[in-house]
Design a protein around this motif. Structure first.
Motif, short mmCIF file in Angstrom:
data_model
loop_
_atom_site.label_atom_id
_atom_site.label_comp_id
_atom_site.label_asym_id
_atom_site.label_seq_id
_atom_site.Cartn_x
_atom_site.Cartn_y
_atom_site.Cartn_z
N ILE A 88 0.85 -1.19 0.00
CA ILE A 88 0.00 0.00 0.00
C ILE A 88 0.89 1.25 0.00
CG2 ILE A 88 -1.86 1.23 1.19
CD1 ILE A 88 -2.64 -1.43 2.48
N PHE A 89 1.95 1.20 0.79
CA PHE A 89 2.91 2.31 0.84
C PHE A 89 3.54 2.54 -0.54
CE2 PHE A 89 7.41 3.59 1.50
CZ PHE A 89 7.20 4.84 2.07
N PHE A 90 3.92 1.46 -1.20
CA PHE A 90 4.51 1.56 -2.53
C PHE A 90 3.50 2.10 -3.54
CE2 PHE A 90 4.76 -0.55 -6.69
CZ PHE A 90 5.92 0.04 -7.18
N LEU A 91 2.29 1.56 -3.54
CA LEU A 91 1.26 1.98 -4.50
C LEU A 91 0.90 3.45 -4.32
CD1 LEU A 91 -0.66 1.16 -6.77
CD2 LEU A 91 -2.33 0.51 -5.03
N ASN A 92 0.72 3.87 -3.08
CA ASN A 92 0.38 5.27 -2.81
C ASN A 92 1.50 6.20 -3.25
OD1 ASN A 92 -1.56 7.19 -1.40
ND2 ASN A 92 0.30 7.63 -0.26
N GLY A 93 2.74 5.82 -2.96
CA GLY A 93 3.89 6.62 -3.36
C GLY A 93 4.05 6.68 -4.87
N PHE A 94 3.84 5.54 -5.53
CA PHE A 94 3.96 5.49 -6.98
C PHE A 94 2.91 6.38 -7.64
CE2 PHE A 94 2.55 3.56 -11.02
CZ PHE A 94 3.74 3.67 -11.75
N LEU A 95 1.66 6.31 -7.18
CA LEU A 95 0.59 7.12 -7.75
C LEU A 95 0.82 8.60 -7.48
CD1 LEU A 95 -2.54 4.93 -6.87
CD2 LEU A 95 -1.45 5.22 -9.11
#
Length: 223
Positions: free
Chosen positions: A80-87
């Protein structure tokens, strides 16, 4: 006379408020993992100065080793941390918001002026700023780089064989774990400074990140 000005788009606010609890959970679960093997300390000429964390710390807070629980939370929320940061990075690039965030050649000099002003060590007027001042540009850009560093070193720790090339880039498994831990300390310091500055800046600044606008008081022509 008061005027409403737009501050932060809805997407930026969402990414900010989603990231706040996610990062807090990541730090908490990461500590649960670290406490199972708390190897780090600060030493000068083999003399122990400080240990992360001393045994008295665990006894005082009645902490137990919860490695499995920490790993379960960490490995779920890291995606979730990765996805939020990527977006977030993708949005700032597509929308052009990166232009407000990226430091320029004068940012470090101006950031020093901001620091002296905030510490009440200088009364010089601050440089003209747009959405973010120079110190904020450096801090917010740095946190993106730190996030990337956490993801890469985290993957190397999680799967050192499968991600051996990442492991080697950062100097091996032991080095990856140390860098990952140092970045966590950096997040904690960022949290602390960020919250203090939000309190000092006042409600209007906080409202900008909640509602997306600020209310600016302007002098009328009669005044």
């Amino acid at each position: 006379m008061k005027r409403i000005i737009e501050k932060h788009p809805l997407a930026i606010r969402w990414f900010h408020w989603v990231n706040f609890p996610i990062l807090a959970i990541m730090i908490w679960s990461g500590l649960l993992i670290y406490w199972a093997n708390d190897a780090y300390s600060i030493r000068v000429f083999d003399q122990l100065i400080f240990k992360f964390f001393p045994q008295s710390f665990y006894k005082a807070l009645h902490l137990k080793q919860r490695l499995a629980e920490g790993m379960a939370f960490h490995f779920v929320f890291m995606w979730i941390f990765f996805l939020n940061g990527f977006l977030y990075v993708l949005y700032t690039w597509i929308s052009g918001e990166w232009r407000y965030l990226l430091p320029d050649k004068n940012s470090f000099k101006e950031a020093w002026a901001v620091l002296l002003h905030d510490l009440h060590l200088s009364k010089k007027p601050l440089p003209t700023q747009k959405k973010y001042n120079a110190a904020q540009k450096i801090a917010y850009s740095a946190i993106i780089v730190m996030g990337l560093g956490s993801i890469l070193t985290g993957l190397a720790i999680y799967k050192p064989i499968q991600f051996q090339f990442i492991c080697n880039v950062f100097g091996g498994y032991t080095s990856c774990r140390l860098i990952h831990f140092i970045l966590t300390i950096g997040y904690c310091l960022f949290f602390l400074i960020h919250i203090i500055q939000v309190v000092v800046a006042g409600w209007n600044n906080f409202r900008g990140m909640v509602a997306g606008f600020e209310v600016v008081k302007e002098e009328s022509e009669k005044d």
